[in-house]
Each structure stands twice: as C-alpha cells, then as structure tokens.
Design a protein around this motif. Structure first.
Motif, short mmCIF file in Angstrom:
data_model
loop_
_atom_site.label_atom_id
_atom_site.label_comp_id
_atom_site.label_asym_id
_atom_site.label_seq_id
_atom_site.Cartn_x
_atom_site.Cartn_y
_atom_site.Cartn_z
N GLN A 1 0.84 -1.19 0.00
CA GLN A 1 0.00 0.00 0.00
C GLN A 1 0.88 1.25 0.00
O GLN A 1 1.74 1.40 0.87
CB GLN A 1 -0.89 0.00 1.25
CG GLN A 1 -1.89 1.13 1.32
CD GLN A 1 -3.20 0.78 0.64
OE1 GLN A 1 -3.23 -0.03 -0.27
NE2 GLN A 1 -4.28 1.38 1.08
N PRO A 2 0.73 2.15 -0.97
CA PRO A 2 1.53 3.37 -0.96
C PRO A 2 1.09 4.30 0.16
O PRO A 2 -0.09 4.40 0.47
CB PRO A 2 1.26 3.98 -2.34
CG PRO A 2 -0.08 3.46 -2.73
CD PRO A 2 -0.18 2.09 -2.13
N LEU A 3 2.07 4.97 0.77
CA LEU A 3 1.76 5.98 1.77
C LEU A 3 1.44 7.28 1.03
O LEU A 3 2.34 7.95 0.51
CB LEU A 3 2.95 6.18 2.72
CG LEU A 3 3.21 5.02 3.68
CD1 LEU A 3 4.51 5.25 4.44
CD2 LEU A 3 2.05 4.84 4.65
N SER A 4 0.18 7.61 0.95
CA SER A 4 -0.24 8.80 0.22
C SER A 4 -1.62 9.19 0.74
O SER A 4 -2.23 8.48 1.53
CB SER A 4 -0.31 8.52 -1.29
OG SER A 4 -1.30 7.53 -1.56
N GLU B 1 1.48 11.07 9.09
CA GLU B 1 1.21 9.66 9.36
C GLU B 1 2.34 9.08 10.20
O GLU B 1 3.52 9.30 9.92
CB GLU B 1 1.09 8.88 8.05
CG GLU B 1 0.49 7.49 8.23
CD GLU B 1 -0.49 7.16 7.12
OE1 GLU B 1 -1.61 6.74 7.42
OE2 GLU B 1 -0.13 7.34 5.94
N ARG C 1 -3.15 8.67 11.25
CA ARG C 1 -3.09 9.72 10.24
C ARG C 1 -3.95 10.90 10.64
O ARG C 1 -5.09 10.73 11.10
CB ARG C 1 -3.56 9.20 8.88
CG ARG C 1 -3.70 10.28 7.82
CD ARG C 1 -4.26 9.74 6.51
NE ARG C 1 -3.33 8.83 5.86
CZ ARG C 1 -3.53 8.33 4.64
NH1 ARG C 1 -4.63 8.64 3.95
NH2 ARG C 1 -2.66 7.50 4.10
N PHE D 1 4.06 -1.30 3.34
CA PHE D 1 3.80 0.07 2.91
C PHE D 1 5.02 0.62 2.18
O PHE D 1 6.15 0.34 2.54
CB PHE D 1 3.43 0.95 4.10
CG PHE D 1 2.10 0.62 4.68
CD1 PHE D 1 0.94 1.21 4.20
CD2 PHE D 1 1.98 -0.34 5.67
CE1 PHE D 1 -0.29 0.87 4.70
CE2 PHE D 1 0.75 -0.69 6.19
CZ PHE D 1 -0.40 -0.08 5.69
N THR D 2 4.74 1.38 1.13
CA THR D 2 5.81 1.92 0.31
C THR D 2 5.69 3.44 0.22
O THR D 2 4.60 3.99 0.39
CB THR D 2 5.76 1.35 -1.12
OG1 THR D 2 4.52 1.76 -1.75
CG2 THR D 2 5.83 -0.17 -1.10
N THR D 3 6.82 4.09 -0.02
CA THR D 3 6.82 5.53 -0.23
C THR D 3 8.00 5.90 -1.11
O THR D 3 8.98 5.15 -1.18
CB THR D 3 6.90 6.29 1.11
OG1 THR D 3 6.71 7.68 0.87
CG2 THR D 3 8.24 6.08 1.81
N ALA D 4 7.90 7.01 -1.80
CA ALA D 4 8.98 7.51 -2.64
C ALA D 4 9.76 8.56 -1.85
O ALA D 4 9.16 9.45 -1.21
CB ALA D 4 8.44 8.12 -3.92
N LEU D 5 11.09 8.46 -1.88
CA LEU D 5 11.93 9.40 -1.14
C LEU D 5 12.69 10.28 -2.12
O LEU D 5 13.20 9.79 -3.14
CB LEU D 5 12.93 8.63 -0.27
CG LEU D 5 12.32 7.67 0.75
CD1 LEU D 5 13.42 6.94 1.49
CD2 LEU D 5 11.43 8.43 1.74
#
Length: 265
Positions: free
Chosen positions: A104-107, A205, A233, A257-261
């Motif tokens: 699940q993307p962190l957004s 979050e 959140r 969980f994934t996120t772009a840095l």
C-alpha cells in the motif's frame, strides 16, 4: 532450543533461501556460526514454497519432520515464523502457500483506492458509527474543543473478501452533520469527502508495530500473537484545517507500505 553448527544442517536447508544473493545479510546466521535447527528447517520450507503455487497445501508437520529428520515441534516453530511473515496461511486443509503482501503506498489516498490499484476488490464491514464527545487529546488533534461532537466510524477492512485490517475514523460532527445518513459505509470515505467539496491537501502519518487487543484480533480474524502495523493519520484540507484522524490497524503478514523518497533542496 535445539542448535546445530552452521556447516552441518541438511543439504535442503542450505539452498537458495539461505545462500541467495537476495537473502538478508548472512541469512540470519549469528556470528558464532551456530544456527537453530528450526531456522534451517524454515529455510528448507521456504525453498519448498518457492516451487509451489499460491494456495497449494504443504505436507503435514509429521511428513516435514520425517523429511528433515527433526522433531515436530521444530517444524512447528519454523512454520509459525513463516505464518507470521505472511509466506504461509492456515486453510481448511492445513497450511497453504500465501499470496504476496498487499503493498500500500503511503499517500493521501483511501484504502479503497489503494487496494484497487493493486488489482483487488476492496470492501468494508461497518462495526459502528456513533456521535460522541471528543476527549482532550482528540479535540487537540482535530483543533476543536474538548467535548465537541465527533463522528466515530469503525470498519473492518477486506481485500478480495479477506479480512486484513480495522479502521477507526474520527471527524468533527459540525462539519459533516449528515454523515450517518449520507454516507455508504462500504464505500470510500475520501470519495465522500470530495462530493462534500472537501479536498485533502496534506497529512501526517505515524507507523508503529504492536499486537492487537483480543477484541481487535477477533474482528480481524487473526491470532492475538500476530504482529500488526498501526497507522495514525491526521489529514488537513487546503486551508490547513484538520479534517480527520484515522487509526488503521493492518495485518503484518498481509500488508507492507511503500513511499517515494526524494532529496530535500
């Protein structure tokens, strides 16, 4: 705990899951070089799982114990680890190969939107929707006075009809007076916000690990010992006003969980 020197485990236990370049550093082998027997069995079962399709049933504990020449309790501990990691799952026929975790993307997207992007069917089961006074901590987060009314909505999260989490949403009742009659609890709350003319612009979050309470474990349908991912959140609109506080509990064996840095200027 049974241990054995690293060079001596059965050949099946020292194949790709342990020695693969993609495996964790030293594959969990401690510096003194002695590896618990359950760990070598776990590695061997991981190799076995690699060649099996999702949903395939593993041999029984007795069969695995005979195959690897260990006690059934050693096999049981290895399987328990793989169940907690989400590599295996319990089924009516025994222990089966699990599918990949939901990434699940962190957004600022809802659970519904995130699961659909993964090609699965999201749904929710409403546990309760009630109007209640905010406590001091919740009131401070939502920037309303303590004692002011908030809606508390609790829902079980499902993906392809499998229970994967539990979500509690808190919003100021004064801002959403018709939530109890105008919102379908099986739908996306963020889609409802957009229909109300509310656009989420930013959020904070926090992610933690914990064990579910007995009640939470019962609602999600997991053992109390299963690790959970807890997300808290706080979302704000374009004016910086808090819109919602959400507490989401996800199964650690089914979610990541994934996120772009990016480098800050």
């Amino acid at each position: 705990m049974e241990t054995t020197p690293a060079p001596a485990p059965p050949a099946a236990a020292l194949t790709e899951p342990v020695g693969s370049p993609d495996a964790p550093v030293r594959s969990g082998v401690p510096e003194h070089g002695r590896v618990p027997k359950y760990y070598t069995v776990k590695a061997a079962v991981e190799e076995l799982v690699e060649g099996m399709a999702e949903g395939s049933v593993l041999p029984t504990e007795r069969e695995l114990a005979e195959r690897f020449g260990v006690a059934r309790e050693t096999v049981r501990q290895a399987l328990r680890d793989l169940l907690l990691q989400g590599r295996l799952r319990r089924s009516g026929r025994g222990t089966a190969v699990a599918g990949p975790k939901l990434a699940q993307p962190l957004s600022l997207r809802s659970y519904t939107e995130g699961v659909r992007r993964r090609g699965q069917v999201p749904s929710r089961t409403l546990i309760g929707l009630e109007r209640r006074p905010a406590g001091e901590a919740l009131g401070a987060r939502l920037e309303i006075g303590a004692g002011e009314a908030v809606w508390h909505m609790e829902r079980v999260l499902l993906a392809d009809e499998e229970r994967v989490g539990l979500e509690s949403t808190y919003v100021p009742a004064a801002r959403f007076p018709g939530l109890d009659t105008g919102f379908d609890p099986d739908s996306s709350f963020y889609a409802y916000l957009r229909r109300q003319g509310v656009r989420l612009a930013e959020g904070e979050e926090r992610i933690e690990t914990l064990l579910a309470t007995p009640r939470e474990a019962l609602l999600i349908g997991t053992p109390p010992a299963l690790p959970m991912l807890l997300l808290n959140r706080l979302s704000r609109d374009a004016d910086g006003t808090p819109v919602e506080h959400v507490r989401s509990l996800y199964r650690g064996d089914r979610f990541s969980f994934t996120t772009a840095l990016r480098e800050e200027p």
